[in-house]
Write an enzyme that holds these catalytic residues in place. Structure first.
Site, PDB file in Angstrom:
ATOM      1  N   THR A   1       0.825  -1.213   0.000  1.00 22.43           N
ATOM      2  CA  THR A   1       0.000   0.000   0.000  1.00 22.43           C
ATOM      3  C   THR A   1       0.861   1.266   0.000  1.00 22.43           C
ATOM      4  OG1 THR A   1      -1.606  -1.219   1.298  1.00 22.43           O
ATOM      5  CG2 THR A   1      -1.863   1.157   1.241  1.00 22.43           C
TER       6      THR A   1
ATOM      7  N   GLU B   1      10.282   9.644   9.082  1.00 16.49           N
ATOM      8  CA  GLU B   1       9.089  10.485   9.286  1.00 16.49           C
ATOM      9  C   GLU B   1       7.812   9.664   9.194  1.00 16.49           C
ATOM     10  OE1 GLU B   1       7.204  12.991  10.579  1.00 16.49           O
ATOM     11  OE2 GLU B   1       8.748  14.354   9.816  1.00 16.49           O
TER      12      GLU B   1
ATOM     13  N   LYS C   1       5.394   3.969  18.472  1.00 17.18           N
ATOM     14  CA  LYS C   1       5.497   5.349  17.988  1.00 17.18           C
ATOM     15  C   LYS C   1       5.854   6.314  19.117  1.00 17.18           C
ATOM     16  CE  LYS C   1       2.175   4.352  14.313  1.00 17.18           C
ATOM     17  NZ  LYS C   1       0.708   4.273  14.046  1.00 17.18           N
TER      18      LYS C   1
ATOM     19  N   GLY D   1      -2.464   5.097   5.677  1.00 20.66           N
ATOM     20  CA  GLY D   1      -2.987   5.136   4.319  1.00 20.66           C
ATOM     21  C   GLY D   1      -1.870   5.306   3.313  1.00 20.66           C
TER      22      GLY D   1
ATOM     23  N   GLY E   1     -12.003  -2.196   6.560  1.00 16.44           N
ATOM     24  CA  GLY E   1     -10.585  -2.074   6.261  1.00 16.44           C
ATOM     25  C   GLY E   1      -9.844  -1.146   7.204  1.00 16.44           C
TER      26      GLY E   1
ATOM     27  N   VAL F   1       5.861   7.527  12.364  1.00 13.95           N
ATOM     28  CA  VAL F   1       4.989   8.079  13.409  1.00 13.95           C
ATOM     29  C   VAL F   1       3.952   9.003  12.784  1.00 13.95           C
ATOM     30  CG1 VAL F   1       4.863   9.388  15.562  1.00 13.95           C
ATOM     31  CG2 VAL F   1       6.891   8.010  15.071  1.00 13.95           C
TER      32      VAL F   1
END
Lengths: 440, 440
Positions: free
Chosen positions: A13, A129, A205, A302, A187, A132
């Site tokens: 993804t 970057e 994180k 995402g 999802g 987190v």
């Protein structure tokens, strides 16, 4: 100047998003970076699918080591995830003199010390970057934007899955299990959601943010981790009545005793901006002594939001890869010789306030006994909410809920008081205890 | 390595904060920067006061040019403000080969093109994180954090004075003039508040963000600027009833026709985080094609919050001052040869939706006439709120307010329709028109 060449390990993804955004926005990105940035080689076990994503002009192999071995490649992006092969490959890429960009919070939270040391020794950068809060440039904000500050605390909604679940539980008055199934079908939660719902992902994180904020090594093993699986719709409703929302927060704080590092469900005043961060969104609050409270909000996961962070790292590396190491931002914000050994304090020493929910027998004297035990323990009460027995739906009217908000006390003291309260015969179910933070 | 030496021009509120924070946090800052950073010389007209702030170890002069001429000084901080002497001094500092840090948004929004060109020619940096949104690292976020993105729009609460006034007007139901006096007595508004309340300060800041976001030159003269002086408590109340808050926003947007650049009071859905930014706080939303919507929140003014941004710039310069110019972040995010000539569109071409408030005679057919004119102009209506005449306090019961929310239309079309509505004999006062943005 010819474009800087990037090799990509794992094109799922985030990898697809990175490839697509780099291509779509290549003119803007080059206009900013001063040099083109191109993914020229991809390693993925599913070569055919990978080739269909990147088209015929990009070389696709099934062996990640072939990418690392390619002398044309300047930067390796690791998007495989996990501690296993990803660790080996990151270390091999460093050993081969490649700069590394990774979104792998688990790897860095656990093995960061080893990886950053290897990178510093070899004179390459490991940028993260994307590890987190997805697209939010929070690593840059903490590491560069707030350099003037003695940072005092950080608190963040840094797991979108659990924030989605909590938002749905509140909106629809549903219990955890029901919403988890919904989240999986949409999802927003994985088939095995353990890392998310048990707070492990958030702990990875906040471990990274803690190291950057306070100049300490990454110490995931010292983090207190508690997920959201035991939260009921009732707690969310009662919290609301008391003026609070429940959020899964990653919290790290500087105290006189050391650094607090913890993930747990937390009552937050409903009027705080972070209490109003809904759905799968992320937000991080950072409080510095000079700047005061700041907040950073955006999509925490995402394809393209995470790609946004990966590419920001590519641009930074493109700018700085020919600079000497002293000009680069240190991996953990502080120069290696300025890393401190300030300890992470045990959870039992953490001081905070609490929300307690006790299912009790609806008879005279129960509240007096419970509050008496708290008084004996030296824990003072901020507010009490006792439900009428008939408000408890689906239960015998002989039971009721008592909700208590306490003032600050040490966790160990609260644990002891909870054990005593739990032993009361009129306390009928396990007591729910949720920590509370004012975040003022 | 000996500390990098900084000269400070003007030691008022922000200058004192910068000096104090640099001193208080020197260990943390050096631990991050890898080198000490010290203010070793200060120029201020009030030498005695300045000396009392910095103590006996720092040289204080009343001639800024003596600081610029000092060969020991590596970086000059300009905190004088305004276009006059500040411009001359910044250009002289650049000519003397000094890097410059400034919080002067007015100077850069108007003369930025000249100043950045001079700096680039001389090979020095002009850093200005403190010029926009105080302690929020928004320049860094836009310029480095979102490099992957084609930025589509930015909308920000970037003037604390006006946000404080609007918050108080809403909380207390008071009119503008009353709250302005309160703000002045509390120190949230200056004795001459024109630049704040007329939107000029916000326009300076959004001009800088627009240039960075879209890769265009700074063009303050093209900005549309409208302040909050004409807002009444009634508008804030009606907006609330319709589900909106009124905020003074700086907005810049990429459209097919060019770049929108505007400051005006704006209706924002009450559920947006930015609608809930209260008091003197600032917040900036930035929407990129990859990252989606992000938001950055914090203190937009004040001594130490602004110092936080000034010092972040000092650290960046300390890291990069020996690097060649290609490794630095370009002043306006894009390399000079990638700056585009995309035009700023005239306000008459801007398309947005509107809130209209009409004080009308309370008689039959008024609403039909007003809505008829909008229909003739091809402007469609989203919602209408007509007050009962007796809700209008302190007015003859023969008048009432009609509030109309429209769908999107071009400003020119709305202006024409407004002129027609205003000419109706039943429209009794100047029509209030406030633009509306969904910020979705």
């Amino acid at each position: 100047m010819k474009p800087i060449q990037v090799g990509l390990l794992g094109i799922g993804t985030v990898g697809s998003g990175t490839f697509n955004v780099l291509k779509r926005n290549q003119q803007e990105i080059q206009g900013r970076a001063g040099r083109g940035i191109e993914i020229t080689m991809v390693a993925d076990l599913d070569v055919a699918r990978a080739q269909s994503v990147v088209g015929p002009d990009v070389k696709v192999v099934n062996d990640a080591r072939a990418v690392i071995a390619n002398p044309e490649i300047d930067i390796v992006i690791e998007l495989i995830g996990g501690y296993g092969i990803a660790k080996a490959l990151v270390l091999e890429a460093i050993a081969a003199g490649k700069h590394v960009v990774t979104a792998n919070k688990a790897l860095l939270a656990v093995h960061g010390t080893e990886i950053f040391a290897a990178a510093s020794a070899k004179g390459v950068m490991v940028a993260f970057e994307a590890a987190v809060a997805g697209g939010i440039p929070i690593i840059k904000a903490l590491r560069e934007g707030l350099t003037a500050n003695r940072i005092q605390w950080i608190a963040g909604i840094i797991n979108g899955t659990t924030n989605f679940i909590l938002s749905e539980m509140r909106d629809k008055g549903l219990d955890f299990d029901v919403v988890l199934k919904e989240a999986q079908s949409l999802g927003y939660a994985e088939a095995d959601p353990t890392f998310d719902i048990e707070g492990v992902d958030a702990a990875h994180k906040v471990t990274l943010m803690s190291a950057i904020a306070f100049g300490i090594p990454v110490q995931f093993d010292k983090a207190y981790v508690e997920g959201i699986t035991k939260l009921g719709a009732a707690d969310i409703k009662y919290a609301e009545q008391l003026g609070y929302r429940i959020k899964l927060l990653g919290i790290t704080k500087r105290t006189a005793a050391g650094i607090e590092l913890r993930v747990h469900p937390t009552l937050v005043p409903a009027k705080r901006l972070i209490a109003n961060v809904e759905g799968a969104m992320n937000a991080v609050m950072a409080h510095g002594d000079a700047v005061g409270t700041t907040l950073y909000y955006g999509k925490g996961a995402g394809s393209e939001p995470t790609a946004s962070a990966v590419i920001a790292d590519l641009v930074d590396i493109t700018r700085l890869h020919t600079a000497d190491a002293a000009q680069r931002v240190p991996h953990l914000a502080f120069q290696p010789d300025a890393i401190s050994n300030t300890p992470v304090v045990a959870m039992s020493e953490v001081v905070t306030s609490y929300y307690l929910r006790l299912r009790v027998a609806d008879e005279a004297g129960v509240l007096a006994k419970v509050t008496g035990l708290l008084a004996e323990a030296g824990i003072s009460i901020d507010a009490v909410l006792q439900r009428e027995a008939d408000e408890i739906s689906g239960e015998a009217a002989t039971q009721t809920d008592v909700i208590i908000l306490t003032h600050d006390c040490a966790e160990a003291k609260m644990n002891a008081a909870l054990a005593q309260m739990q032993a009361l015969p009129t306390v009928l179910q396990p007591i729910t205890r949720i920590r509370k933070e004012e975040l003022a």
